[in-house]
Every structure is written in C-alpha cells, then in structure tokens.
Write a protein that holds these residues in place. Sequence first.
Motif, PDB file in Angstrom:
ATOM      1  N   SER A 190       0.801  -1.301  -0.077  1.00  0.00           N
ATOM      2  CA  SER A 190      -0.109   0.090   0.129  1.00  0.00           C
ATOM      3  C   SER A 190       0.931   1.282   0.111  1.00  0.00           C
ATOM      4  O   SER A 190       0.604   2.145  -0.881  1.00  0.00           O
ATOM      5  CB  SER A 190      -1.107  -0.153   1.346  1.00  0.00           C
ATOM      6  OG  SER A 190      -1.734   1.072   1.228  1.00  0.00           O
ATOM      7  N   ASP A 191       1.861   1.325   0.762  1.00  0.00           N
ATOM      8  CA  ASP A 191       2.833   2.426   0.861  1.00  0.00           C
ATOM      9  C   ASP A 191       4.207   1.890   0.860  1.00  0.00           C
ATOM     10  O   ASP A 191       4.765   1.585   1.857  1.00  0.00           O
ATOM     11  CB  ASP A 191       2.599   3.104   2.317  1.00  0.00           C
ATOM     12  CG  ASP A 191       3.461   4.432   2.499  1.00  0.00           C
ATOM     13  OD1 ASP A 191       4.046   4.852   1.439  1.00  0.00           O
ATOM     14  OD2 ASP A 191       3.197   5.229   3.323  1.00  0.00           O
ATOM     15  N   SER A 192       4.853   2.144  -0.295  1.00  0.00           N
ATOM     16  CA  SER A 192       6.161   1.471  -0.531  1.00  0.00           C
ATOM     17  C   SER A 192       7.404   2.095   0.265  1.00  0.00           C
ATOM     18  O   SER A 192       8.170   1.476   0.616  1.00  0.00           O
ATOM     19  CB  SER A 192       6.435   1.473  -1.881  1.00  0.00           C
ATOM     20  OG  SER A 192       7.775   0.872  -2.116  1.00  0.00           O
ATOM     21  N   THR A 251       7.164   3.271   3.416  1.00  0.00           N
ATOM     22  CA  THR A 251       7.212   3.026   4.685  1.00  0.00           C
ATOM     23  C   THR A 251       7.146   1.313   4.956  1.00  0.00           C
ATOM     24  O   THR A 251       7.110   1.143   6.088  1.00  0.00           O
ATOM     25  CB  THR A 251       5.912   3.518   5.430  1.00  0.00           C
ATOM     26  OG1 THR A 251       4.621   3.085   4.916  1.00  0.00           O
ATOM     27  CG2 THR A 251       6.131   5.189   5.282  1.00  0.00           C
ATOM     28  N   ASP A 276       3.205  -1.511   6.559  1.00  0.00           N
ATOM     29  CA  ASP A 276       3.562   0.118   6.161  1.00  0.00           C
ATOM     30  C   ASP A 276       2.861   0.948   7.130  1.00  0.00           C
ATOM     31  O   ASP A 276       2.204   0.795   7.944  1.00  0.00           O
ATOM     32  CB  ASP A 276       3.397   0.164   4.650  1.00  0.00           C
ATOM     33  CG  ASP A 276       1.958  -0.107   4.246  1.00  0.00           C
ATOM     34  OD1 ASP A 276       1.236   0.001   4.883  1.00  0.00           O
ATOM     35  OD2 ASP A 276       1.920  -0.770   2.985  1.00  0.00           O
ATOM     36  N   LYS A 288      -0.159   2.397   6.523  1.00  0.00           N
ATOM     37  CA  LYS A 288      -1.550   2.365   6.067  1.00  0.00           C
ATOM     38  C   LYS A 288      -2.013   0.745   6.722  1.00  0.00           C
ATOM     39  O   LYS A 288      -3.427   0.927   7.114  1.00  0.00           O
ATOM     40  CB  LYS A 288      -1.936   2.278   4.803  1.00  0.00           C
ATOM     41  CG  LYS A 288      -1.494   3.820   4.056  1.00  0.00           C
ATOM     42  CD  LYS A 288      -1.796   3.801   2.814  1.00  0.00           C
ATOM     43  CE  LYS A 288      -1.518   5.145   2.193  1.00  0.00           C
ATOM     44  NZ  LYS A 288      -1.687   5.269   0.856  1.00  0.00           N
TER      45      LYS A 288
END
Length: 341
Positions: A182-184, A186, A197, A199
């Motif tokens: 979803s959020d590369s 983090t 991540d 999210k």
Amino acid sequence: MKPSLRACLIWTLIPLLLVSCGREEGYEIRGDKVIWNSWQGDGLFGRWSEAELTESRGFEILQPQGYAKNATSVYHGGRRIADADAATFQMLGKRVDLAKDVKRVYLDGHAIAGADPATFVLTEMFDLGKDKKDYYLRHEPLHVRDMASFKVLEANAWRNDHHIWARDSLDYYAGAKATQISDSATFQVVQSWYAKDAKQVYFGSSVLAGADAATFQGVGGESGEFAKDAKHVYWQGQVVDGCDAATFQVLKLRYAKDSKLAYFCYASGSPPLVLPGSDAKTFEVIGPSSQGFGYAKDAKQVYQGANVITGADPASFVVDPNDPENASDKNRRYRYGEPIK
C-alpha cells in the motif's frame, strides 16, 4: 549374534551388495541399446527395473542420472522431454538440474514457464533465476512488476509457509505469490510472518484486517508466529482471544504470559494454550527438558510443558542441570515429570 542385530546388519549391507553388483540408477550403454536402470520400491523392498530408451548410436549422457540426448530427442531421468530441441540442448551453468535449448529453460526436466533461454541467468539465491523480463522461483514466474527494485530479503524464507522473502517497489513476495504494497516508502518486514507500512499490516500474502499499523510489533515465537498491536495479540495471523496485548510477552521454552495468565505454545500448529489456574505475577520458566519444551512454576503449581506436576512444591522445586529429565522438591524426586516411588 542376536536375530535383531543380524537382521539390521543384513539390511545395512543390501545397498552395498547392489552397488557391488554394478547396479545403480541411471543410463547404461549396453551394446547397441540405451537402458535406463531404476530401483522400484523403497530402500529395503523392491526390485531393479530396466527400460530400453533408444539405440546407443549418437547417444550423449550429459548427467548420469539426469539429462541425456541423441540427434532427435532429449531425456531426463529416463523420461523423454516432449518438444525439447536436441540440436541446441545444453546444460546451463554448473548446475546438474538446469538446462536449456533454443526455446525453453528446464529445471529437473520440466520447462520453467515463460523463461527466455537467451537471457536466463542464475542469481545468488539458489532457487531463483531471472531473464530480461522476469524472475523465476524454481518453475514459477513471479511476474515482477518492477525488475529494477526487486531484492531478496531472506534467501531461504520462501520455503516456509507465509514467510516474506523478497520485495520490489510495488509488491512483496511470500512463496511465489505477490502481494501489493500500500505504501512502499514505509514498508518493512516486522518479522518472518509479518510486515507493515503506514497504512496496513500484512501476514504472509494477505492483509491482516483490523490490525493497527502504528502500534503493530513482532514479539517472537519459535518461527516468528507471534505479534501484537495496541488491542490484540496475534498467532499465525489470528487474534488470540483473551490475551492482554499491553503486557503479553513470549518467554523461552514455548511459554508466554500476560498480566493475567500464563500460556504454553505447542509447536504442532495449535494456538497458545491457557495454563488453568496459573499466576502470571509469579510465573517463571525454570529449566529445559529433553523433549523440546521445559519446566515452569508459579506460587501455586509446577508445570512440565502444558501439564501440571501434581503435588510438586513450587518453592523448593529444582531441575537437575546435568539431566533435565530429573527434578526434585523437598518431598520427592521426579523423572519425566512423574514422581519416583
């Protein structure tokens, strides 16, 4: 000589006798024929089988138990590989299980789906290959969406169910399955089973629904199966009902505890087991046993694994450091958790 010992020696010598007779699995050139020799059965009971493959003229053995070819056909393990191109067929690198022809790449005699033989190379990870367009985990294409950012996180983890072993900027991989990140920026692997991540939280190749990414953390286990967030304790991606997440901790020798109770964690795939009547405030692990788990005690009871040692005195109970199956208290001695009369 005792009969049992005599039988043991006979069965031990059988493989040696077979080898001494010149029989071993593989290709054999016998006159103008090629024979495939194989043992049909287990290590003790069975028989040798011979299969005539083709004529010996022009037959080339590339690997005695693996690949071979003649002018028109390619074989692996005595089996003809359909549609292989004999004229261009060759071994690939120094591996005895990898080969290629002008059309395909083969591992253990089976084509790697979609692999390009012109650009296929091995990577530093034993089970992983790549070509100009994709990575391949043994026979499976990974369908990597960002080749430039792909990297291996843990080379041997893919063999274990749910373990996360590789990632790129868009996906991570557990086994041969890609899961979208979803959020590369983090994304991080928390421990072998879990990642997160900013999210969301992931377990294996799935999103761990309801988990709080901000407070999520790994707490250990024999294979990294335990984690927690502000509200829940998780075991293999499942919420463990009744646990106090704020105080839950994994101890050694398969024990765990929180502010209320102690738990025993079987290695057989069962969720943590509550130790009934346990007192978490005084609970402590006191020694190992030779059976893969240990001894523990609290103010009221003594435990071996998940079992209460009936009548044992926790205040004076000790485990023999030289033999972990022997223990004692002020009243008696114990062997394998049972009183010795």
